[in-house]
Design a protein around this motif. Structure first.
Motif, PDB file in Angstrom:
ATOM      1  N   VAL A 138      28.544 -84.517   8.841  1.00  0.00           N
ATOM      2  CA  VAL A 138      29.320 -83.782   9.843  1.00  0.00           C
ATOM      3  C   VAL A 138      29.372 -84.618  11.121  1.00  0.00           C
ATOM      4  O   VAL A 138      28.367 -85.225  11.530  1.00  0.00           O
ATOM      5  CB  VAL A 138      28.663 -82.413  10.130  1.00  0.00           C
ATOM      6  CG1 VAL A 138      29.334 -81.726  11.326  1.00  0.00           C
ATOM      7  CG2 VAL A 138      28.731 -81.524   8.908  1.00  0.00           C
ATOM      8  N   ASN A 195      30.420 -78.955  17.699  1.00  0.00           N
ATOM      9  CA  ASN A 195      31.186 -79.789  16.764  1.00  0.00           C
ATOM     10  C   ASN A 195      32.036 -78.860  15.903  1.00  0.00           C
ATOM     11  O   ASN A 195      32.051 -77.645  16.113  1.00  0.00           O
ATOM     12  CB  ASN A 195      30.281 -80.674  15.905  1.00  0.00           C
ATOM     13  CG  ASN A 195      29.207 -79.882  15.167  1.00  0.00           C
ATOM     14  OD1 ASN A 195      29.268 -78.652  15.079  1.00  0.00           O
ATOM     15  ND2 ASN A 195      28.220 -80.572  14.626  1.00  0.00           N
ATOM     16  N   MET A 226      35.570 -77.647   8.895  1.00  0.00           N
ATOM     17  CA  MET A 226      34.456 -78.598   8.947  1.00  0.00           C
ATOM     18  C   MET A 226      35.001 -80.011   8.965  1.00  0.00           C
ATOM     19  O   MET A 226      35.842 -80.368   8.127  1.00  0.00           O
ATOM     20  CB  MET A 226      33.523 -78.391   7.746  1.00  0.00           C
ATOM     21  CG  MET A 226      32.711 -77.105   7.812  1.00  0.00           C
ATOM     22  SD  MET A 226      31.902 -76.667   6.247  1.00  0.00           S
ATOM     23  CE  MET A 226      33.214 -75.720   5.453  1.00  0.00           C
ATOM     24  N   TYR A 269      34.057 -84.097   8.963  1.00  0.00           N
ATOM     25  CA  TYR A 269      33.034 -85.079   8.616  1.00  0.00           C
ATOM     26  C   TYR A 269      33.545 -86.484   8.914  1.00  0.00           C
ATOM     27  O   TYR A 269      34.748 -86.695   9.084  1.00  0.00           O
ATOM     28  CB  TYR A 269      32.690 -84.996   7.122  1.00  0.00           C
ATOM     29  CG  TYR A 269      32.180 -83.653   6.656  1.00  0.00           C
ATOM     30  CD1 TYR A 269      30.818 -83.437   6.441  1.00  0.00           C
ATOM     31  CD2 TYR A 269      33.058 -82.598   6.411  1.00  0.00           C
ATOM     32  CE1 TYR A 269      30.347 -82.205   5.999  1.00  0.00           C
ATOM     33  CE2 TYR A 269      32.595 -81.362   5.975  1.00  0.00           C
ATOM     34  CZ  TYR A 269      31.238 -81.177   5.780  1.00  0.00           C
ATOM     35  OH  TYR A 269      30.776 -79.963   5.353  1.00  0.00           O
ATOM     36  N   ASN A 293      32.161 -77.362  12.630  1.00  0.00           N
ATOM     37  CA  ASN A 293      31.333 -77.120  11.442  1.00  0.00           C
ATOM     38  C   ASN A 293      31.166 -75.612  11.241  1.00  0.00           C
ATOM     39  O   ASN A 293      30.110 -75.050  11.496  1.00  0.00           O
ATOM     40  CB  ASN A 293      29.977 -77.799  11.604  1.00  0.00           C
ATOM     41  CG  ASN A 293      29.130 -77.730  10.349  1.00  0.00           C
ATOM     42  OD1 ASN A 293      29.662 -77.621   9.242  1.00  0.00           O
ATOM     43  ND2 ASN A 293      27.820 -77.776  10.498  1.00  0.00           N
TER      44      ASN A 293
END
Length: 208
Positions: free
Chosen positions: A201, A92, A190, A192, A94
């Motif tokens: 996230v 992902n 990041m 979300y 992050n």
């Protein structure tokens, strides 16, 4: 007496052979059972590993040009350095690299990353999905060919320095295309979302 003794010994040996055969059968069953159990565990582990492997986004990294670098704004721009530095996949978005290298680009300043793949919306029915970014420096997000976040500016990481929303269908998968750039200093990326249960996230389970 002799014959009786012989019959007794024969019966004893026959019983011993029967007992040995039973023990061998039990050992074979236990071995096969253990083998089946081990195979099931291996298959389960492979399934879990494969599931994790599928839950990824692809990425490409490029050399940047400093503040506000040019990037493919879908027909209105192009990369100044179009040569791909590296490619790969991530679970992902992050990351907080600080002053370190951004992914495997070999660069910690003036670097651009393009993340792309598909995102699956949980639940069912039409719903508004809210996206948020914490980026250093710039970020640009499109979902289902619609711009959701346009924060292509010089900025330090903060929660949240970019946001937007889009109406999507639960249970459906949509193409996601995200760009970030790092000019100088620290670097972070990041992403979300809020699907109705608070801001988290975007999980790898939603990405392919």
């Amino acid at each position: 007496v002799h014959h009786h003794t012989a019959r007794s010994e024969q019966h004893h040996h026959t019983g011993s052979r029967t007992s040995e055969h039973s023990e061998q059968s039990q050992l074979r069953w236990q071995h096969n059972h253990n083998s089946d159990t081990t195979m099931r565990k291996i298959l389960l582990l492979m399934l879990l590993l494969c599931s994790d492997a599928w839950a990824t986004l692809s990425y490409k990294t490029y050399r940047g040009t400093g503040a506000y670098p040019s990037m493919p704004y879908y027909g209105t721009g192009q990369l100044y350095y179009p040569t791909v530095l590296s490619t790969g996949t991530v679970a992902n978005i992050n990351y907080n690299w600080g002053g370190g290298y951004v992914l495997d680009s070999g660069r910690h300043e003036q670097v651009i990353v393009n993340f792309y793949g598909y995102i699956t919306i949980p639940g069912s029915g039409s719903q508004t999905i809210y996206f948020y970014s914490a980026i250093d420096d710039g970020f640009y997000l499109r979902v289902n060919n619609s711009t959701v976040i346009n924060s292509w500016v010089e900025q330090g990481v903060s929660f949240y320095n970019g946001s937007g929303s889009i109406v999507l269908q639960g249970g459906q998968s949509y193409y996601i295309d995200a760009w970030m750039y790092e000019n100088g200093g620290g670097a972070a990326a990041m992403l979300y979302w809020n699907t109705g249960s608070g801001i988290t996230v975007v999980p790898s389970s939603a990405l392919t």
